[in-house]
Write an enzyme that holds these catalytic residues in place. Structure first.
Site, PDB file in Angstrom:
ATOM      1  N   HIS A 203       1.139   4.843  -2.850  1.00 45.77           N
ATOM      2  CA  HIS A 203       1.551   6.792  -2.346  1.00 45.77           C
ATOM      3  C   HIS A 203       2.715   6.636  -3.056  1.00 45.77           C
ATOM      4  O   HIS A 203       3.447   8.058  -3.487  1.00 45.77           O
ATOM      5  CB  HIS A 203       1.703   6.782  -0.639  1.00 45.77           C
ATOM      6  CG  HIS A 203       0.540   6.645  -0.461  1.00 45.77           C
ATOM      7  ND1 HIS A 203       0.465   7.567   0.299  1.00 45.77           N
ATOM      8  CD2 HIS A 203      -0.265   5.437   0.839  1.00 45.77           C
ATOM      9  CE1 HIS A 203      -1.178   7.207   1.286  1.00 45.77           C
ATOM     10  NE2 HIS A 203      -1.178   5.805   1.770  1.00 45.77           N
TER      11      HIS A 203
ATOM     12  N   HIS B  75       1.025  -1.138  -0.134  1.00 47.76           N
ATOM     13  CA  HIS B  75      -0.072   0.374   0.043  1.00 47.76           C
ATOM     14  C   HIS B  75       1.200   1.455  -0.164  1.00 47.76           C
ATOM     15  O   HIS B  75       0.857   2.338  -0.893  1.00 47.76           O
ATOM     16  CB  HIS B  75      -1.079   0.140   1.348  1.00 47.76           C
ATOM     17  CG  HIS B  75      -1.571   1.294   0.998  1.00 47.76           C
ATOM     18  ND1 HIS B  75      -2.513   1.701   0.521  1.00 47.76           N
ATOM     19  CD2 HIS B  75      -1.104   2.589   2.251  1.00 47.76           C
ATOM     20  CE1 HIS B  75      -2.875   3.109   1.226  1.00 47.76           C
ATOM     21  NE2 HIS B  75      -2.341   3.566   2.349  1.00 47.76           N
TER      22      HIS B  75
HETATM   23 FE    FE Z   1      -2.098   5.582   2.987  1.00 46.92          FE
END
Ligand code: FE
Ligand code: HBI
Length: 287
Positions: free
Chosen positions: A132, A127
């Site tokens: 990101h 993740h």
């Molecule tokens: Fe996050």
């Protein structure tokens, strides 16, 4: 809000960073990354925003094995000055904001188990990196993330963190963007999720509403299921300007007097792109 680790684990530095210890990942752990990567990249063609896909390319984000944070940071730093540092889990808000304000993105070093590919409570390295980091190579988004960190440090003194956290949630984690070829994904929570990548764009269940700073800051969100409303921006420039130019003291003041908005609500003042049928069967608890 977020349940961060209560105290700094032994072995973490005063800024809560830990060594990534890339050499200690097992073959099985690298294989989980590969599987997630291959699955997401297929799904995101035509769904992810252009700057995200450009970022994946430019950073040469690994499709084989968990990336080495140092190597990745060296490439990222040349583009926008950001680096990625490892942390033991959710860190306290002020630690998180301090890192962002200094253009350091904190990432978990652990990866989900092979039987948890689709659901996980805490952000893992897939993740944090895959979701990101690609957009941190976009100069405008990179500035937005730093502005958010600086805003966070100020919000602590205003006791308005809950409102600011909603902004992060509905942009950095679950944001949609309108591009020439249609709606695309830019939120990391969606981009790293197999199910939500399709749901956020294609399901008729959730609302899709044009972004408005005050509206978003008043809106509660779900942490246990797909979102019931997504907010749509037209550009990162617009997002950066709305946020960086906002005078937060009067804004927080005003928000105190305006009530919270439910995750599935549609207001008369909303610019609605899609009014959700809310026909997904959601899990019980509300975020
Ligand atoms: Fe996050
Ligand atoms: N810690 N590791 C980590 N990752 C986050 O995304 C994070 C955090 N601590 C606090 C935090 N996020 C929140 O304050 C923000 O979502 C607002």
């Amino acid at each position: 809000m977020t349940a961060s680790l209560a105290k700094r684990p032994p072995g973490a530095a005063p800024d809560w960073t830990i060594p990534q210890a890339w050499n200690s990942y097992s073959a099985e752990e690298h294989a989980v990354w590969d599987k997630l990567y291959a699955r997401q990249i297929e799904l995101l063609k035509g769904r992810a925003s252009a700057p995200f896909l450009r970022g994946l390319e430019n950073l040469r984000m690994s499709r084989s094995g968990i990336p080495d944070f140092e190597e990745l940071s060296d490439r990222l730093q040349k583009l926008t000055g950001w680096r990625v540092v490892a942390v033991p889990g959710l860190v306290p808000d002020e630690v998180f904001f301090e890192h962002l304000a200094n253009r350091r993105f904190v990432a978990g070093r652990f990866i989900r188990k092979p039987d948890q590919l689709d659901y996980l409570e805490e952000p893992d390295v897939f993740h944090d990196l895959f979701g990101h980091v690609p957009l941190l190579s976009d100069p405008v988004f990179a500035d937005y993330m730093q502005a958010y960190g600086l805003g966070g440090l100020r919000a602590i003194t205003f006791h308005s963190l809950q409102k600011l956290a909603r902004l992060y949630w509905y942009t950095v984690e679950f944001g949609l963007i309108r591009e020439q070829s249609g709606l695309k994904l830019y939120g990391a929570g969606i981009l790293s999720s197999f199910g939500e990548s399709v749901f956020a764009l294609e399901s008729n269940s959730p609302n899709r509403i044009l972004f408005d700073l005050e509206r978003v800051m008043r809106t509660r969100y779900r942490i246990d299921d797909y979102q019931q409303s997504y907010f749509v921006i037209d550009s990162f420039k617009e997002l950066l300007h709305q946020t960086a130019d906002a005078d937060f003291a009067p804004l927080y003041d005003r928000l105190e007097h305006l009530g919270d908005i439910a995750p599935d609500a549609v207001l008369a003042s909303d610019q609605v792109l899609h009014r959700g049928l809310q026909n997904r069967v959601y899990s019980g608890t509300k975020g």
